[in-house]
Design an enzyme around this catalytic site. Sequence first.
Site, mmCIF file in Angstrom:
data_model
loop_
_atom_site.group_PDB
_atom_site.id
_atom_site.type_symbol
_atom_site.label_atom_id
_atom_site.label_comp_id
_atom_site.label_asym_id
_atom_site.label_seq_id
_atom_site.Cartn_x
_atom_site.Cartn_y
_atom_site.Cartn_z
ATOM 1 N N ASN A 149 0.764 -1.163 -0.036
ATOM 2 C CA ASN A 149 0.040 -0.011 -0.023
ATOM 3 C C ASN A 149 0.911 1.196 0.058
ATOM 4 O O ASN A 149 2.111 1.207 0.464
ATOM 5 C CB ASN A 149 -0.988 -0.034 1.225
ATOM 6 C CG ASN A 149 -2.020 -0.809 0.977
ATOM 7 O OD1 ASN A 149 -2.775 -1.053 0.082
ATOM 8 N ND2 ASN A 149 -2.354 -1.525 1.989
ATOM 9 N N CYS A 170 -4.713 -7.127 -3.833
ATOM 10 C CA CYS A 170 -5.328 -7.075 -2.670
ATOM 11 C C CYS A 170 -6.356 -8.090 -2.300
ATOM 12 O O CYS A 170 -6.713 -8.935 -3.132
ATOM 13 C CB CYS A 170 -6.026 -5.652 -2.443
ATOM 14 S SG CYS A 170 -6.641 -5.266 -0.772
ATOM 15 N N HIS A 171 -6.824 -8.298 -0.855
ATOM 16 C CA HIS A 171 -7.628 -9.132 -0.585
ATOM 17 C C HIS A 171 -8.974 -8.744 -0.029
ATOM 18 O O HIS A 171 -9.796 -9.555 0.580
ATOM 19 C CB HIS A 171 -7.169 -10.340 0.610
ATOM 20 C CG HIS A 171 -6.400 -9.609 1.494
ATOM 21 N ND1 HIS A 171 -4.943 -9.894 1.912
ATOM 22 C CD2 HIS A 171 -6.427 -8.661 2.397
ATOM 23 C CE1 HIS A 171 -4.582 -9.010 2.975
ATOM 24 N NE2 HIS A 171 -5.611 -8.244 3.324
ATOM 25 N N HIS A 201 -9.796 -0.676 -2.118
ATOM 26 C CA HIS A 201 -10.340 -0.283 -0.853
ATOM 27 C C HIS A 201 -11.559 0.578 -1.126
ATOM 28 O O HIS A 201 -12.311 0.992 -0.084
ATOM 29 C CB HIS A 201 -9.435 0.406 0.104
ATOM 30 C CG HIS A 201 -8.295 -0.297 0.399
ATOM 31 N ND1 HIS A 201 -7.126 0.023 1.254
ATOM 32 C CD2 HIS A 201 -8.184 -1.705 0.445
ATOM 33 C CE1 HIS A 201 -6.340 -0.604 1.385
ATOM 34 N NE2 HIS A 201 -6.933 -2.034 1.252
ATOM 35 N N TYR A 258 -12.172 6.904 4.380
ATOM 36 C CA TYR A 258 -12.031 7.561 2.862
ATOM 37 C C TYR A 258 -13.118 8.280 2.616
ATOM 38 O O TYR A 258 -13.353 8.612 1.464
ATOM 39 C CB TYR A 258 -12.115 6.190 1.904
ATOM 40 C CG TYR A 258 -11.223 5.001 2.266
ATOM 41 C CD1 TYR A 258 -9.923 5.284 2.600
ATOM 42 C CD2 TYR A 258 -11.567 3.653 2.060
ATOM 43 C CE1 TYR A 258 -8.836 4.546 2.981
ATOM 44 C CE2 TYR A 258 -10.599 2.621 2.076
ATOM 45 C CZ TYR A 258 -9.203 2.980 2.648
ATOM 46 O OH TYR A 258 -8.277 1.962 2.813
#
Length: 482
Positions: A149, A170-171, A201, A258
């Site tokens: 990241n 990414c997971h 994300h 975010y």
Amino acid sequence: MSFKIAIIGAGSVGFTKKLFTDILCIPEFSDIEFALTDLSEHNLQMIKAILDRIVEANKLPTRVTATTDRRKALEGARYVISCVRVGGLEAYADDIRIPLKYGIDQCVGDTICAGGILYGQRNIPVILDFCKDILEVAEPGAKFLNYANPMAMNTWAAIEYGKVDTVGLCHGVQHGAEQIAEVLGAKSHSELDYVCSGINHQTWFIDLRLNGRKIGKDELVAAFEAHPVYSQQEKLRIDVLKRFGVYSTESNGHLSEYLPWYRKRPDEITRWIDMSDWIHGETGGYLRYSTETRNWFETEYPQFLEAASKPLDVSKRSNEHASHILEALETNRVYRGHFNVKNTGIITNLPQDAIIESPGFVDRFGINMASGITLPEACAATCMASINVQRMSVHAAVTGDIDLLKLAVLHDPLVGAVSTPEEVWQMVDEMVVAQARWLPQYADAVPAAKERLSKSMVKTRDWAGAARRKVRSIEELRAERP
């Protein structure tokens, strides 16, 4: 098959071990070479000993090397995997601590927001060094798999400026799908089919089907609100689901930072988060978790080494994308996943230069993305706010333009909801000065930043955040473990 995989930042011991064992679950890959590289000789030797123990216990011909010489590790590599955290936990602590002085309360701070943007400034020059080495000494056409990241910024820089064949992994999508399958009562995850698209994300489950039956907003809201655990841990996420009509992949804590709405007032933060685990919104939660994990590993290393003597269990291969991508590329066994790549008509209502995360298929011809996806307007608007911040952040990191960096931070949704322009300008100066040793592109800007800080009239405060917990000792961790 015989080829070489280089892992940069291999001192991320737990994650490197997971990638290693996943890849060795593929029968054709037993005779490959893993080249580990890291700045820390100490961490390298710890992870090499663990991986050597796995190879020995399973009587494999796999070769494992370790070196602090990155170019040597990259020589002839067909695949390069990055797990780096430039500045380590020391710089990360500043990513959380300094914004708190200006009222910005982050849970993770590694994607956007003040912490994520500065994290990107540290990582991107190093990522571009990786790309230079890959082009010069790796196998021609080598693929760069970035796990580090801030995912979108790192991948953006590697593609646009590094000119290397790059995919970001990414997971978050997998974890979100596991939650949805659970609340809907699926007997196995294979019963759930979904399309998830957006940016890293901030991906959105825009199509959900359980055993072929389409799942709508109302059914999903009811299922989450009825769940005894997720109804408490994912309050913010459920609220976004109600308003946007689709579920976000990202955890309650990640999603909260975010957006400009949920962490803007200290007295509101505790309403939306859950303190049962760091990932649900705790102030600086991931920093605390990472610190405890590092301390635990250092102390309990002999146990980790002993556990490496157990036979590999193929049934425990994880859902991390890397091994599945390599298997598809090398064996032509098709794999479907969600990947971070440059938008080229993949998502119709996001910019073409953005790094998006969306479904794709992998075979021997490469990663082939499903194109023509249109996000719901609210999802696209939320993604756009972050994309604009990411673009400015990447360009600032490459050019060392501190004014552009300040504008990127100013336009961050949560920062803008909390801080004034004067506060943002001082905060960025303070962060750049504090992290100067990891920010070579800003070397010429540091003296002027120090001068401005010495004359600044902007007031700050000593604030730990709305929901901060102290780092637990090894004894406390032992007492809490079963």
